[in-house]
Every structure is written in structure tokens, then in C-alpha cells.
Design an enzyme around this catalytic site. Structure first.
Site, PDB file in Angstrom:
ATOM      1  CB  SER A   1      46.097  41.715  45.093  1.00 13.37           C
ATOM      2  OG  SER A   1      45.909  42.893  44.363  1.00 13.37           O
ATOM      3  CE  LYS A   4      40.197  35.407  41.528  1.00 13.54           C
ATOM      4  NZ  LYS A   4      41.011  36.553  41.116  1.00 13.54           N
ATOM      5  CG  HIS A  57      46.178  47.068  40.841  1.00 11.80           C
ATOM      6  ND1 HIS A  57      46.071  46.470  42.081  1.00 11.80           N
ATOM      7  CD2 HIS A  57      46.015  46.064  39.947  1.00 11.80           C
ATOM      8  CE1 HIS A  57      45.860  45.183  41.941  1.00 11.80           C
ATOM      9  NE2 HIS A  57      45.823  44.897  40.655  1.00 11.80           N
ATOM     10  NE  ARG A 101      51.454  41.011  37.561  1.00 15.36           N
ATOM     11  CZ  ARG A 101      50.700  40.328  38.385  1.00 15.36           C
ATOM     12  NH1 ARG A 101      50.736  40.588  39.678  1.00 15.36           N
ATOM     13  NH2 ARG A 101      49.914  39.372  37.960  1.00 15.36           N
TER      14      ARG A 101
HETATM   15  O1  PNS Z   1      42.457  41.366  38.726  1.00  9.59           O
HETATM   16  P1  PNS Z   1      42.102  40.091  38.006  1.00  9.59           P
HETATM   17  O2  PNS Z   1      41.436  39.128  38.953  1.00  9.59           O
HETATM   18  O3  PNS Z   1      43.280  39.487  37.285  1.00  9.59           O
HETATM   19  O4  PNS Z   1      41.010  40.524  36.884  1.00  9.59           O
HETATM   20  C1  PNS Z   1      40.426  39.585  36.011  1.00  9.59           C
HETATM   21  C2  PNS Z   1      39.224  40.184  35.263  1.00  9.59           C
HETATM   22  C3  PNS Z   1      38.271  40.853  36.250  1.00  9.59           C
HETATM   23  C4  PNS Z   1      39.703  41.238  34.291  1.00  9.59           C
HETATM   24  C5  PNS Z   1      38.524  39.059  34.454  1.00  9.59           C
HETATM   25  O5  PNS Z   1      38.399  37.945  35.279  1.00  9.59           O
HETATM   26  C6  PNS Z   1      37.133  39.468  33.980  1.00  9.59           C
HETATM   27  O6  PNS Z   1      36.975  40.376  33.193  1.00  9.59           O
HETATM   28  N1  PNS Z   1      36.118  38.764  34.500  1.00  9.59           N
HETATM   29  C7  PNS Z   1      34.734  39.036  34.192  1.00  9.59           C
HETATM   30  C8  PNS Z   1      34.105  37.812  33.538  1.00  9.59           C
HETATM   31  C9  PNS Z   1      34.366  37.802  32.049  1.00  9.59           C
HETATM   32  O7  PNS Z   1      34.049  38.751  31.348  1.00  9.59           O
HETATM   33  N2  PNS Z   1      34.952  36.718  31.557  1.00  9.59           N
HETATM   34  C10 PNS Z   1      35.194  36.556  30.127  1.00  9.59           C
HETATM   35  C11 PNS Z   1      36.647  36.651  29.785  1.00  9.59           C
HETATM   36  S1  PNS Z   1      37.355  35.042  29.834  1.00  9.59           S
END
Ligand code: PNS
Length: 161
Positions: free
Chosen positions: A129, A41, A17, A90
Site C-alpha cells: 500500500s 499511523k 490483499h 510476500r
Molecule cells: O496491514 P498491516 O499494517 O501490516 O497490519 C498489521 C496488523 C493490523 C495485523 C497488526 O498491526 C495488528 O494486528 N495490530 C493490532 C494490535 C495488536 O494486536 N498487536 C499485538 C501484536 S504485536
């Protein structure tokens, strides 16, 4: 001013990150790293702890701000007048998941929120993570994965040290 958001769980932030944060901060005038408050989560660190960790880990990069959000990214972006999201890629396995999120966000925001991808540096391509947490929970060495102060905090959570 070109502003972008780097959203994520950051539970906790890894060198992968931080590599994306450093490089994105060189592309945008302001980079807002924003922690998703995901009610589904069960995280190792609370949102407040993750924000604090990120602030400490990025304190030497002046144009990086740390924040958190709840709900949809497009709403957070609209409220903060941000039109670009940054994500790290990645491997090809990330691509399918990320492509779907990026396209959904673009559609839901009527084209107002686009996503830019940075390919994670090769030395961090294996890092996540979740694997860091798993290694740490068994007392393994995570010094190559996260800053020293973060490793300490993770071990404390697992009552190791
Ligand atoms: O670090 P992560 O868990 O891979 O991040 C995922 C993240 C936070 C980028 C994604 O889950 C997100 O933006 N969630 C917020 C909800 C949202 O906007 N969902 C619509 C897209 S499907």
C-alpha cells in the site's frame, strides 16, 4: 462454520490483499476482513473509507464480511469468537515481522488465536500500500496495483486527475 479474520491497515486495499482475500475465502466458510483503527499511523483513507472500499472490492465474494477494530487483535478475535487470523507473506522480510506478531498473538491469547499464512501470488509479491501511495502521489501509473475505482480515489486524495 470455520471463520477467520484477515486483519490489516488496508490503506488502501491492493491486488495483493485481494488475492489473499479471494484465496482465504476458499479455505474458510466466512472470512472477516477487518481494518485496524490505528491511532498512531496517519492514514491516507479514514477507517470508514477503507471499510467502504473493501466492501466494494469484495462485493462479489459472498462469504467475505468487512469490519474494523481498535486495540488488540486477540481481544477482537475473542469478542467475535474467531480463532484463526490470516496474513499474506510476500517475502522473507515479511516473515520476521509476521512471525513475531503471530507468536505474540498466540501467547497473549493462551493459544486461542492462531495465524495461518498464505504466500502472496508472485505477480503481487512486490506490491505494498505504501509504494502504491508513493507512486500515485507523483502521478505514476498504479493500474497494475489496485482496482480502477481505488486508483481514482487515491489520485483524488493527492489532487491528481
Ligand atoms: O496491514 P498491516 O499494517 O501490516 O497490519 C498489521 C496488523 C493490523 C495485523 C497488526 O498491526 C495488528 O494486528 N495490530 C493490532 C494490535 C495488536 O494486536 N498487536 C499485538 C501484536 S504485536
Amino acid at each position: 462454520m470455520k471463520r477467520a479474520v484477515y486483519p490489516g491497515s488496508f490503506d488502501p486495499v491492493t491486488f495483493g490483499h485481494l488475492d489473499v482475500i479471494k484465496r482465504a475465502s476458499e479455505v474458510f466458510d466466512v472470512l472477516i476482513v477487518s481494518v485496524l483503527n490505528n491511532k498512531v499511523k496517519t492514514p491516507l483513507f479514514s477507517v470508514e473509507e477503507r471499510v467502504k472500499i473493501l466492501k466494494e472490492a469484495t462485493k462479489d465474494i459472498p462469504n467475505v464480511q468487512v469490519d474494523s477494530f481498535t486495540g488488540l487483535l486477540i481481544n477482537y478475535a475473542r469478542e467475535n469468537d474467531i480463532h484463526v487470523a490470516v496474513r499474506g507473506l510476500r517475502a522473507i522480510t515479511d516473515f520476521e515481522y509476521e512471525l513475531q506478531i503471530a507468536q505474540t498473538n498466540r501467547k497473549l491469547s493462551d493459544g486461542k488465536l492462531d495465524t495461518i499464512f498464505l504466500t502472496t501470488s508472485l505477480e503481487y509479491a512486490y506490491l505494498s500500500s505504501s509504494s502504491v501511495k508513493e507512486i500515485a502521489s507523483f502521478g505514476g501509473d498504479i493500474s497494475q496495483c489496485v482496482p480502477e475505482f481505488v486508483a481514482k480515489l487515491i489520485y483524488e486524495k493527492y489532487h491528481i486527475l
